[in-house]
Design an enzyme around this catalytic site. Structure first.
Site, PDB file in Angstrom:
ATOM      1  N   LYS A 137      -0.395   1.983   8.903  1.00  0.00           N
ATOM      2  CA  LYS A 137       0.585   1.148   9.595  1.00  0.00           C
ATOM      3  C   LYS A 137       1.677   1.999  10.242  1.00  0.00           C
ATOM      4  O   LYS A 137       1.802   3.201   9.944  1.00  0.00           O
ATOM      5  CB  LYS A 137       1.186   0.160   8.588  1.00  0.00           C
ATOM      6  CG  LYS A 137       0.153  -0.829   8.025  1.00  0.00           C
ATOM      7  CD  LYS A 137       0.820  -1.871   7.137  1.00  0.00           C
ATOM      8  CE  LYS A 137      -0.203  -2.907   6.665  1.00  0.00           C
ATOM      9  NZ  LYS A 137       0.422  -4.015   5.910  1.00  0.00           N
ATOM     10  N   TYR A 159      -2.856  -8.686  16.961  1.00  0.00           N
ATOM     11  CA  TYR A 159      -2.447  -8.806  15.559  1.00  0.00           C
ATOM     12  C   TYR A 159      -2.541 -10.255  15.062  1.00  0.00           C
ATOM     13  O   TYR A 159      -2.836 -10.488  13.892  1.00  0.00           O
ATOM     14  CB  TYR A 159      -1.021  -8.269  15.363  1.00  0.00           C
ATOM     15  CG  TYR A 159      -0.981  -6.766  15.220  1.00  0.00           C
ATOM     16  CD1 TYR A 159      -1.704  -6.135  14.199  1.00  0.00           C
ATOM     17  CD2 TYR A 159      -0.248  -5.972  16.087  1.00  0.00           C
ATOM     18  CE1 TYR A 159      -1.678  -4.751  14.055  1.00  0.00           C
ATOM     19  CE2 TYR A 159      -0.211  -4.591  15.954  1.00  0.00           C
ATOM     20  CZ  TYR A 159      -0.928  -3.993  14.935  1.00  0.00           C
ATOM     21  OH  TYR A 159      -0.913  -2.619  14.786  1.00  0.00           O
ATOM     22  N   ARG A 165      -9.874  -0.918  -1.473  1.00  0.00           N
ATOM     23  CA  ARG A 165      -8.788  -1.810  -1.918  1.00  0.00           C
ATOM     24  C   ARG A 165      -8.177  -1.301  -3.232  1.00  0.00           C
ATOM     25  O   ARG A 165      -6.976  -1.351  -3.437  1.00  0.00           O
ATOM     26  CB  ARG A 165      -9.304  -3.238  -2.116  1.00  0.00           C
ATOM     27  CG  ARG A 165      -9.504  -4.006  -0.844  1.00  0.00           C
ATOM     28  CD  ARG A 165      -8.226  -4.427  -0.160  1.00  0.00           C
ATOM     29  NE  ARG A 165      -7.556  -5.519  -0.794  1.00  0.00           N
ATOM     30  CZ  ARG A 165      -6.674  -6.310  -0.188  1.00  0.00           C
ATOM     31  NH1 ARG A 165      -6.357  -6.112   1.099  1.00  0.00           N
ATOM     32  NH2 ARG A 165      -6.076  -7.277  -0.824  1.00  0.00           N
ATOM     33  N   THR A 189      -0.382  -5.540  -2.859  1.00  0.00           N
ATOM     34  CA  THR A 189       0.299  -5.763  -1.575  1.00  0.00           C
ATOM     35  C   THR A 189       1.773  -5.356  -1.633  1.00  0.00           C
ATOM     36  O   THR A 189       2.295  -4.744  -0.701  1.00  0.00           O
ATOM     37  CB  THR A 189       0.187  -7.256  -1.176  1.00  0.00           C
ATOM     38  OG1 THR A 189      -1.193  -7.636  -1.194  1.00  0.00           O
ATOM     39  CG2 THR A 189       0.771  -7.498   0.194  1.00  0.00           C
ATOM     40  N   ARG A 211      -0.125   2.500  -2.019  1.00  0.00           N
ATOM     41  CA  ARG A 211       1.117   1.723  -1.912  1.00  0.00           C
ATOM     42  C   ARG A 211       2.064   2.034  -3.078  1.00  0.00           C
ATOM     43  O   ARG A 211       3.284   1.964  -2.919  1.00  0.00           O
ATOM     44  CB  ARG A 211       0.783   0.229  -1.846  1.00  0.00           C
ATOM     45  CG  ARG A 211       0.181  -0.163  -0.484  1.00  0.00           C
ATOM     46  CD  ARG A 211      -0.441  -1.541  -0.537  1.00  0.00           C
ATOM     47  NE  ARG A 211      -0.840  -2.041   0.783  1.00  0.00           N
ATOM     48  CZ  ARG A 211      -1.535  -3.151   0.960  1.00  0.00           C
ATOM     49  NH1 ARG A 211      -1.897  -3.882  -0.079  1.00  0.00           N
ATOM     50  NH2 ARG A 211      -1.872  -3.543   2.182  1.00  0.00           N
ATOM     51  N   ASN A 243       4.165  -1.496   3.599  1.00  0.00           N
ATOM     52  CA  ASN A 243       3.279  -1.059   2.515  1.00  0.00           C
ATOM     53  C   ASN A 243       2.213  -0.056   2.971  1.00  0.00           C
ATOM     54  O   ASN A 243       1.125   0.007   2.409  1.00  0.00           O
ATOM     55  CB  ASN A 243       2.684  -2.260   1.774  1.00  0.00           C
ATOM     56  CG  ASN A 243       1.881  -3.162   2.680  1.00  0.00           C
ATOM     57  OD1 ASN A 243       1.636  -2.818   3.837  1.00  0.00           O
ATOM     58  ND2 ASN A 243       1.446  -4.301   2.162  1.00  0.00           N
ATOM     59  N   HIS A 290      -3.224  -0.986   5.678  1.00  0.00           N
ATOM     60  CA  HIS A 290      -3.993  -2.232   5.564  1.00  0.00           C
ATOM     61  C   HIS A 290      -5.422  -1.860   5.199  1.00  0.00           C
ATOM     62  O   HIS A 290      -5.940  -0.858   5.678  1.00  0.00           O
ATOM     63  CB  HIS A 290      -4.018  -2.976   6.912  1.00  0.00           C
ATOM     64  CG  HIS A 290      -5.101  -4.022   6.968  1.00  0.00           C
ATOM     65  ND1 HIS A 290      -4.926  -5.305   6.491  1.00  0.00           N
ATOM     66  CD2 HIS A 290      -6.393  -3.956   7.381  1.00  0.00           C
ATOM     67  CE1 HIS A 290      -6.062  -5.979   6.622  1.00  0.00           C
ATOM     68  NE2 HIS A 290      -6.963  -5.181   7.168  1.00  0.00           N
ATOM     69  N   GLU A 323     -13.167  -7.647  10.944  1.00  0.00           N
ATOM     70  CA  GLU A 323     -12.094  -6.744  11.378  1.00  0.00           C
ATOM     71  C   GLU A 323     -12.650  -5.528  12.125  1.00  0.00           C
ATOM     72  O   GLU A 323     -12.087  -5.112  13.131  1.00  0.00           O
ATOM     73  CB  GLU A 323     -11.292  -6.264  10.158  1.00  0.00           C
ATOM     74  CG  GLU A 323     -10.403  -7.357   9.583  1.00  0.00           C
ATOM     75  CD  GLU A 323      -9.579  -6.906   8.385  1.00  0.00           C
ATOM     76  OE1 GLU A 323      -8.715  -7.681   7.959  1.00  0.00           O
ATOM     77  OE2 GLU A 323      -9.803  -5.801   7.863  1.00  0.00           O
TER      78      GLU A 323
HETATM   79  P1  DAT Z   1      -2.912  -7.368   1.878  1.00  0.00           P
HETATM   80  O1  DAT Z   1      -2.333  -6.525   2.995  1.00  0.00           O
HETATM   81  O2  DAT Z   1      -2.740  -6.714   0.542  1.00  0.00           O
HETATM   82  O3  DAT Z   1      -4.328  -7.802   2.151  1.00  0.00           O
HETATM   83  P2  DAT Z   1      -2.033 -10.033   2.698  1.00  0.00           P
HETATM   84  O4  DAT Z   1      -3.289 -10.133   3.481  1.00  0.00           O
HETATM   85  O5  DAT Z   1      -1.695 -11.192   1.804  1.00  0.00           O
HETATM   86  O6  DAT Z   1      -2.026  -8.710   1.778  1.00  0.00           O
HETATM   87  O7  DAT Z   1      -0.779  -9.818   3.658  1.00  0.00           O
HETATM   88  C1  DAT Z   1      -0.898  -9.054   4.836  1.00  0.00           C
HETATM   89  C2  DAT Z   1       0.393  -8.276   5.061  1.00  0.00           C
HETATM   90  O8  DAT Z   1       1.482  -9.183   5.240  1.00  0.00           O
HETATM   91  C3  DAT Z   1       0.814  -7.405   3.882  1.00  0.00           C
HETATM   92  O9  DAT Z   1       0.140  -6.159   3.875  1.00  0.00           O
HETATM   93  C4  DAT Z   1       2.276  -7.272   4.103  1.00  0.00           C
HETATM   94  C5  DAT Z   1       2.667  -8.639   4.658  1.00  0.00           C
HETATM   95  N1  DAT Z   1       3.117  -9.559   3.597  1.00  0.00           N
HETATM   96  C6  DAT Z   1       2.317 -10.295   2.788  1.00  0.00           C
HETATM   97  N2  DAT Z   1       3.036 -11.007   1.924  1.00  0.00           N
HETATM   98  C7  DAT Z   1       4.335 -10.724   2.179  1.00  0.00           C
HETATM   99  C8  DAT Z   1       5.591 -11.144   1.621  1.00  0.00           C
HETATM  100  N3  DAT Z   1       5.657 -12.024   0.611  1.00  0.00           N
HETATM  101  N4  DAT Z   1       6.724 -10.617   2.145  1.00  0.00           N
HETATM  102  C9  DAT Z   1       6.688  -9.738   3.168  1.00  0.00           C
HETATM  103  N5  DAT Z   1       5.534  -9.307   3.738  1.00  0.00           N
HETATM  104  C10 DAT Z   1       4.385  -9.789   3.251  1.00  0.00           C
HETATM  105 MG    MG Z   2      -5.065  -9.030   3.628  1.00  0.00          MG
END
Ligand code: DAT
Ligand code: MG
Length: 168
Positions: A9, A45, A91, A97, A108, A128, A131, A142
């Site tokens: 990222k 995105y 993962r 996350t 992370r 974080n 991705h 993806e």
């Molecule tokens: P991951 O990236 O672990 O698959 P996700 O698909 O639920 O998690 O979310 C995608 C991205 O969105 C994540 O990497 C960071 C952001 N995000 C998710 N939940 C969030 C939250 N509660 N507050 C801020 N950013 C968040």
């Molecule tokens: Mg995700």
């Protein structure tokens, strides 16, 4: 062999830790079959995070929009990794996350510490670092969204011999 999508990222690119992160996956034995620097627009995105990742549906408008804004702060490195059960193992290496709860030893957990609460206070998607595709179906969609078939390469790495039948 299974493939998965990894994105370094904008926070990873701007911190200058591209090499360190890529090295972790090389050490584990994953094969890099595609890699490029790219600065996608909002639409790209939106498809990645909602069309495929259902982020808005799962976590709401505010998190969706702040995540998209954070992703558009700079270029990213998109990578396709190939290996045995690549989706699940990548993962595992990426971790939870939320960096605060991501275990030490995960990317992370080792490269960030921030929280959902603090991210929401400043209107950011939580920074974080990377991705990674969440499951096999997401990985397939993806990879097709980020790479043309001709951008994905077929070659051998030396340690592939250890995942193939032994010579008699
Ligand atoms: P991951 O990236 O672990 O698959 P996700 O698909 O639920 O998690 O979310 C995608 C991205 O969105 C994540 O990497 C960071 C952001 N995000 C998710 N939940 C969030 C939250 N509660 N507050 C801020 N950013 C968040
Ligand atoms: Mg995700």
């Amino acid at each position: 062999m299974e493939q998965t999508l990894l994105i370094l990222k904008p926070d990873a690119v701007m911190r200058g830790i591209i090499g360190e992160i890529v090295t972790r996956f090389e050490k584990v034995g994953f094969k890099i079959v595609a890699m490029k620097m790219i600065e996608p627009d909002y639409e790209h995105y939106a498809q990645h995070y909602e069309g495929i990742g259902t982020l808005k549906t799962r976590k709401g408008d505010e998190i969706f929009e702040s995540t998209l804004a954070s992703m558009q702060e700079g270029p990213v490195i998109a990578i396709v990794l190939e290996g045995v059960e690549a989706v699940e193992v990548v993962r595992k290496m990426v971790g939870d996350t939320q960096p605060k709860t991501a275990l030490p030893g995960t990317i992370r957990g080792d490269y960030a510490h921030v929280t959902y609460g603090q991210a929401s206070q400043v209107g950011r998607g939580v920074a974080n670092v990377v991705h990674a595709s969440a499951d096999k179906d997401e990985a397939k969609k993806e990879i097709a969204h980020w790479f043309k078939p001709e951008e994905i390469y077929d070659y051998r790495v030396v340690h592939e011999q250890f995942t193939q039948p032994r010579k008699q």
